[in-house]
Design an enzyme around this catalytic site. Structure first.
Site, mmCIF file in Angstrom:
data_model
loop_
_atom_site.group_PDB
_atom_site.id
_atom_site.type_symbol
_atom_site.label_atom_id
_atom_site.label_comp_id
_atom_site.label_asym_id
_atom_site.label_seq_id
_atom_site.Cartn_x
_atom_site.Cartn_y
_atom_site.Cartn_z
ATOM 1 N N ARG A 247 -2.889 9.658 0.158
ATOM 2 C CA ARG A 247 -1.790 8.779 0.107
ATOM 3 C C ARG A 247 -0.573 9.322 -0.899
ATOM 4 N NH1 ARG A 247 -3.360 2.980 -1.716
ATOM 5 N NH2 ARG A 247 -3.740 3.876 -3.704
ATOM 6 N N GLU B 166 0.246 -9.708 0.981
ATOM 7 C CA GLU B 166 -0.653 -8.923 -0.039
ATOM 8 C C GLU B 166 -0.290 -9.667 -1.352
ATOM 9 O OE1 GLU B 166 -0.457 -4.626 -0.686
ATOM 10 O OE2 GLU B 166 1.765 -4.841 -0.457
ATOM 11 N N TYR C 106 2.822 6.630 -7.720
ATOM 12 C CA TYR C 106 1.796 6.739 -8.750
ATOM 13 C C TYR C 106 0.499 6.491 -8.042
ATOM 14 C CZ TYR C 106 1.179 1.673 -8.212
ATOM 15 O OH TYR C 106 0.815 0.261 -8.195
ATOM 16 N N HIS D 52 23.141 9.121 -8.003
ATOM 17 C CA HIS D 52 22.048 8.385 -7.017
ATOM 18 C C HIS D 52 21.442 9.378 -6.122
ATOM 19 C CE1 HIS D 52 24.221 4.898 -8.485
ATOM 20 N NE2 HIS D 52 23.115 4.325 -8.212
ATOM 21 N N LYS E 14 3.387 4.109 -2.131
ATOM 22 C CA LYS E 14 3.045 3.732 -3.512
ATOM 23 C C LYS E 14 4.061 3.992 -4.669
ATOM 24 C CE LYS E 14 -1.333 3.008 -6.024
ATOM 25 N NZ LYS E 14 -1.283 1.748 -6.220
ATOM 26 N N ARG F 96 22.686 11.396 -14.383
ATOM 27 C CA ARG F 96 22.573 10.306 -13.336
ATOM 28 C C ARG F 96 23.535 10.368 -12.510
ATOM 29 N NH1 ARG F 96 24.266 5.224 -12.396
ATOM 30 N NH2 ARG F 96 22.376 3.736 -11.748
#
Ligand code: PDD
Length: 283
Positions: A50, A175, A31, A100, A143, A98
């Site tokens: 990024r 952080e 995101y 993996h 991210k 589904r």
């Protein structure tokens, strides 16, 4: 509110994502959050870079170039093109039964984006923080939406009446849950170096540039959690906060319990840069 989903602009109530979406099932997604003032983005190129790095790291077959056009339209259609706003975009590996391992090539990624007003500026008297065990995965530099440890730490902070949790791993304060961490010690501005333990914040890079411009000494070196209590200043930096001073950690005052001058000077420099920048949305 009009949102963007997979090539279409539609009312949020009509935006539907499959329960088999890998973002939902596996947090298999990245995101971005970009700040805008009257339709003008702050450091868009860095955010897109990024985004591209994250898509490459996760091998998600999508390109960031949708973002500027989509953001412009979301701001316009939602009456946010004259406001201080944020645009959030998320790209997952798409929906598939589904399993993996990656779905078959050609499975379209899911691309979702929305715009909203920025948060009101945080309280000028500075914030309180707590320490939380940094239980995030080993690639905090990407991210990803793999934010469960951040969510739990953030809730822990709220329940401790603090505004942020500082994530601590191996005694190092890496952080915050949604912002990078800075400290001033012996007149030197310190922050953790880029690497797998932190998100390379766009605001972090801008703050380092601003500090260099102000003639401050800079050191990109991990900060021990214990060290923070003897620092002259501790502050956070992010798209949503600019900089935000921490005046208390774990109930102990930082720097006399008052926001420090360096965080303020850096914040002013970044905001001035943003006001003065002529970069348009579509570059
Ligand atoms: N968070 N570190 C973490 C873990 C973050 O989630 C963020 C941003 C940052 C600062 O990055 P930037 O300066 O590029 O915003 C550092 C966004 C704003 C969020 O999750 O809402």
């Amino acid at each position: 509110m009009l949102v963007y989903l997979n090539g279409r602009f539609l009312p949020r109530e009509e935006a539907k994502i499959s329960p088999e979406d890998r973002g939902f099932l596996f947090a298999d997604a990245i995101y971005e959050v970009v700040r805008f003032a009257a339709g003008r983005p702050y450091r868009l190129a860095e955010h897109l870079m990024r985004m591209r790095d994250g898509l490459t790291a996760l091998r998600i077959a999508a390109e960031p170039q949708f973002f500027p056009v989509v953001a412009a339209r979301l701001l316009a259609e939602n009456g946010l093109d004259k406001e201080d706003a944020l645009v959030y975009a998320q790209i997952s590996r798409g929906a598939a039964p589904r399993a993996h391992a990656f779905p078959p090539p050609g499975t379209p990624p899911t691309v979702y984006a929305f715009a909203r007003l920025t948060d009101p500026p945080p309280a000028p008297e500075g914030g309180r923080a707590i320490f939380a065990n940094d239980e995030r995965w080993g690639r905090c530099d990407v991210k990803t939406v793999m934010l469960l440890p951040n969510v739990l730490a953030s809730q822990m902070a709220r329940e401790a009446n603090a505004s942020e949790a500082i994530l601590v791993r191996d005694g190092i304060a890496w952080e915050g849950t949604k912002a990078n961490l800075f400290a001033v010690t012996g007149g030197v501005l310190r922050t953790a170096p880029k690497g797998p333990r932190i998100l390379p914040g766009v605001t972090r890079a801008a703050a380092l540039e601003a500090a260099a411009g102000l003639g401050l000494a800079i050191e990109e070196r991990p900060l021990a959690a214990d060290e923070l209590f003897s620092c002259e200043e501790v502050f956070l930096a992010s798209t949503t906060l600019w900089t935000y001073s921490l005046v208390e950690i774990e109930g102990r005052p930082i720097a006399g319990g008052r926001p420090g001058p360096i965080a303020a000077r850096i914040r002013e420099t970044l905001q001035k840069e943003f006001r003065g920048a002529r970069v348009g949305l579509v570059t």
